[in-house]
Design an enzyme around this catalytic site. Structure first.
Site, mmCIF file in Angstrom:
data_model
loop_
_atom_site.group_PDB
_atom_site.id
_atom_site.type_symbol
_atom_site.label_atom_id
_atom_site.label_comp_id
_atom_site.label_asym_id
_atom_site.label_seq_id
_atom_site.Cartn_x
_atom_site.Cartn_y
_atom_site.Cartn_z
ATOM 1 C CB SER A 26 18.480 -10.046 7.084
ATOM 2 O OG SER A 26 18.644 -11.049 6.115
ATOM 3 C CG PHE A 27 16.537 -16.058 8.456
ATOM 4 C CD1 PHE A 27 15.261 -15.678 8.070
ATOM 5 C CD2 PHE A 27 16.699 -17.262 9.115
ATOM 6 C CE1 PHE A 27 14.164 -16.500 8.320
ATOM 7 C CE2 PHE A 27 15.620 -18.084 9.371
ATOM 8 C CZ PHE A 27 14.338 -17.705 8.972
ATOM 9 N NE ARG A 47 33.113 -14.907 9.621
ATOM 10 C CZ ARG A 47 33.991 -15.906 9.737
ATOM 11 N NH1 ARG A 47 35.074 -15.759 10.474
ATOM 12 N NH2 ARG A 47 33.775 -17.054 9.121
ATOM 13 C CE1 TYR A 64 23.645 -8.464 6.192
ATOM 14 C CE2 TYR A 64 24.783 -7.972 8.250
ATOM 15 C CZ TYR A 64 24.807 -8.452 6.956
ATOM 16 O OH TYR A 64 25.974 -8.918 6.419
ATOM 17 C CE LYS A 121 14.711 -20.804 3.705
ATOM 18 N NZ LYS A 121 13.518 -20.002 3.359
ATOM 19 C CE LYS A 204 14.200 -20.024 -0.770
ATOM 20 N NZ LYS A 204 14.494 -18.607 -0.450
ATOM 21 C CB SER A 267 12.670 -12.460 -2.530
ATOM 22 O OG SER A 267 13.637 -13.315 -3.103
ATOM 23 C CG ASN A 269 18.031 -15.445 -4.116
ATOM 24 O OD1 ASN A 269 19.163 -15.668 -4.533
ATOM 25 N ND2 ASN A 269 17.669 -15.722 -2.873
ATOM 26 C CD GLU A 294 23.663 -18.828 0.462
ATOM 27 O OE1 GLU A 294 24.236 -19.461 -0.442
ATOM 28 O OE2 GLU A 294 24.144 -18.676 1.601
#
EC number: 1.1.1.94
Length: 355
Positions: A26-27, A47, A64, A121, A204, A267, A269, A294
Site C-alpha cells: 500500500s505505501f 515480486r 492493496y 517502519k 509508534k 492504521s 496496527n 509491523e
C-alpha cells in the site's frame, strides 16, 4: 516604465526524473502514485508478476489499492536490477522481514552515490538494526535517507493534505527528496536525526496496537489521551537511550505519527489491536487484516532490547503479556494503573531568561 500588467513569462516546466519504488504494497503504491503525478518516470518493482501485469494493463493495484488508478509514467516490473539500474533515486518499501535479503541479493546493481531512501517502519530481528543501518551495511557506496511521518497511504492516494519527514545526513539527499515528492497536498520537511526519525516510525506501531485495544474496550477518551501521551514518553525514553535526539519526538515523525496511528481505524496496527480487544486471537486478527502489521514484530524486539538495557517500558511489557502470554486485558490494565507514578515530562530544556 515597466508594464506591470504585461503577461509574465511562463515558469520553466519541471524536469522529470527516473525513480524506482521497490515494493508493491500500500505505501509503495502511494509513493508511486505521488511520483507519477509529479511528472517522474517510476520504475515500480514487485515480486508478483500477475500484480505487475495488472498495474501495467489497468493502472490498478487491486490487492492493496483497489479503488485507486495510477496515472503518469509508471512502469511496473518484476526485475529489480532493471528498476534500480534505470533510477537516479530509489525508494524502498519492502517489509522489514525481507528487507535485508532483497537488498543483499541485489546489492551489486546499486550505483556509487545513488540516493536510496527507506520507507519501511520496522526493525530487523537480529542485532536490532533499523532499515537505514541495513542499507549502510549492504550498499555503503550509496547515499541513504529515511522517510517517515503521519502518512496513512489511503489518505495520500486521495490527495488529502499530508506532511512527511525526510531524514538524511547529506543535505543534497534531503533537498532532492523534497523536490521529488513535494506537491500541493504533500509537504516534505527535513531532519538530520536519521536514527531518531526512523526509530520513532517503528516504535509508534506498538502504541497503535495499544490504542486499538483501548478503543475496543471502550476505555474512554481520557484513557486514550493518557495511553498516547505515556506512549510518547515511553518511546522517546527508549530512543534517547539508543542515541536519538529527544526533540525529534516532538515533530511529525514522533508525536505526529503516533497521533494518527493511535486514533485512526485506517492504521493497520490499530485495527489489529481493535480486533484483539474484541476477542479475536492475534493470528486471526492478522489474517483478517491481510497485510503486514509491523508493530507485532517490533513489539517482541523492543521488549527484549528494553529489558537488556534496563529501560522501563510498562506499555510494551503489558501488550506483550496480552498478545503472547495470554494475560487478560483487564488484568494488565489494572496493573498499569497500579504502577509507580513517575515524572510526567522527562526531557526538560533549560529555561532561558532574558533581561
Amino acid at each position: 516604465m515597466p508594464d506591470n500588467n504585461a503577461p509574465r513569462s511562463p515558469e520553466p516546466a519541471p524536469t522529470g526524473h527516473d525513480v524506482a519504488v521497490l515494493g508493491g504494497g500500500s505505501f509503495g503504491t502511494a509513493m508511486a502514485k505521488v511520483l507519477g503525478e509529479n511528472g517522474h518516470t517510476v520504475h515500480f518493482w514487485m515480486r508478483d508478476k500477475a500484480q505487475a501485469d495488472e498495474i501495467r494493463k489497468t493502472g490498478v493495484n487491486s490487492r492493496y489499492m483497489p479503488d485507486v488508478t495510477l496515472t503518469g509514467d509508471i512502469q511496473p516490473t518484476t526485475s529489480l536490477p532493471e528498476a534500480v539500474g534505470k533510477a537516479e533515486i530509489v525508494f524502498v518499501a519492502i517489509p522489514s522481514k525481507a528487507f535485508r535479503s532483497v537488498i543483499r541479493d541485489n546489492s551489486g546493481v546499486f550505483r556509487e552515490e545513488q540516493i536510496v531512501v527507506s520507507l519501511t517502519k520496522g526493525i530487523e530481528e537480529h542485532g536490532f538494526k533499523l532499515m537505514s543501518e541495513i542499507l549502510q551495511e549492504e550498499i555503503p557506496r550509496c547515499r541513504i535517507g529515511v522517510l517517515s511521518g503521519p502518512n496513512l497511504a489511503g489518505e495520500i492516494v486521495s490527495q488529502d493534505l499530508t506532511a512527511t519527514v525526510i531524514a538524511a545526513k547529506d543535505p543534497d539527499v534531503r533537498r532532492t527528496v523534497q523536490e521529488l515528492l513535494g506537491c500541493e497536498y504533500l509537504r516534505v520537511y527535513a531532519n538530520v536525526d536519521v536514527y531518531g526519525v526512523e526509530l520513532a516510525g517503528a516504535l509508534k506501531n506498538i502504541y497503535a496496537i495499544v490504542a486499538g485495544l483501548a478503543s475496543a474496550r471502550d476505555l474512554g477518551e481520557n484513557a486514550k489521551a493518557m495511553l498516547i501521551t505515556r506512549g510518547l514518553a515511553e518511546m522517546s525514553r527508549f530512543a534517547v537511550s539508543m542515541g536519538a535526539n529527544p526533540m525529534t519526538f516532538m515533530g511529525l515523525a514522533g508525536v505526529g505519527d503516533l497521533i494518527v496511528t493511535c486514533t485512526s481505524p485506517k492504521s493497520r496496527n490499530y485495527r489489529v489491536g481493535y480486533a484483539v480487544g474484541r476477542g479475536k486471537a492475534l493470528d486471526d486478527a492478522v489474517a483478517e487484516l491481510g497485510q503486514v502489521a509491523e508493530g507485532i514484530y517490533t513489539l517482541k524486539l523492543v521488549k527484549e532490547k528494553s529489558e537488556a538495557i534496563g529501560i522501563y517500558m510498562p506499555l510494551v511489557r503489558g501488550l506483550y503479556e496480552i498478545l503472547y502470554e495470554g494475560a487478560s486485558i483487564s488484568a494488565v490494565i489494572n496493573s498499569l494503573m497500579m504502577s509507580v507514578q513517575n515524572s510526567d515530562v522527562e526531557f526538560i530544556l533549560p529555561r532561558t531568561i532574558t533581561q
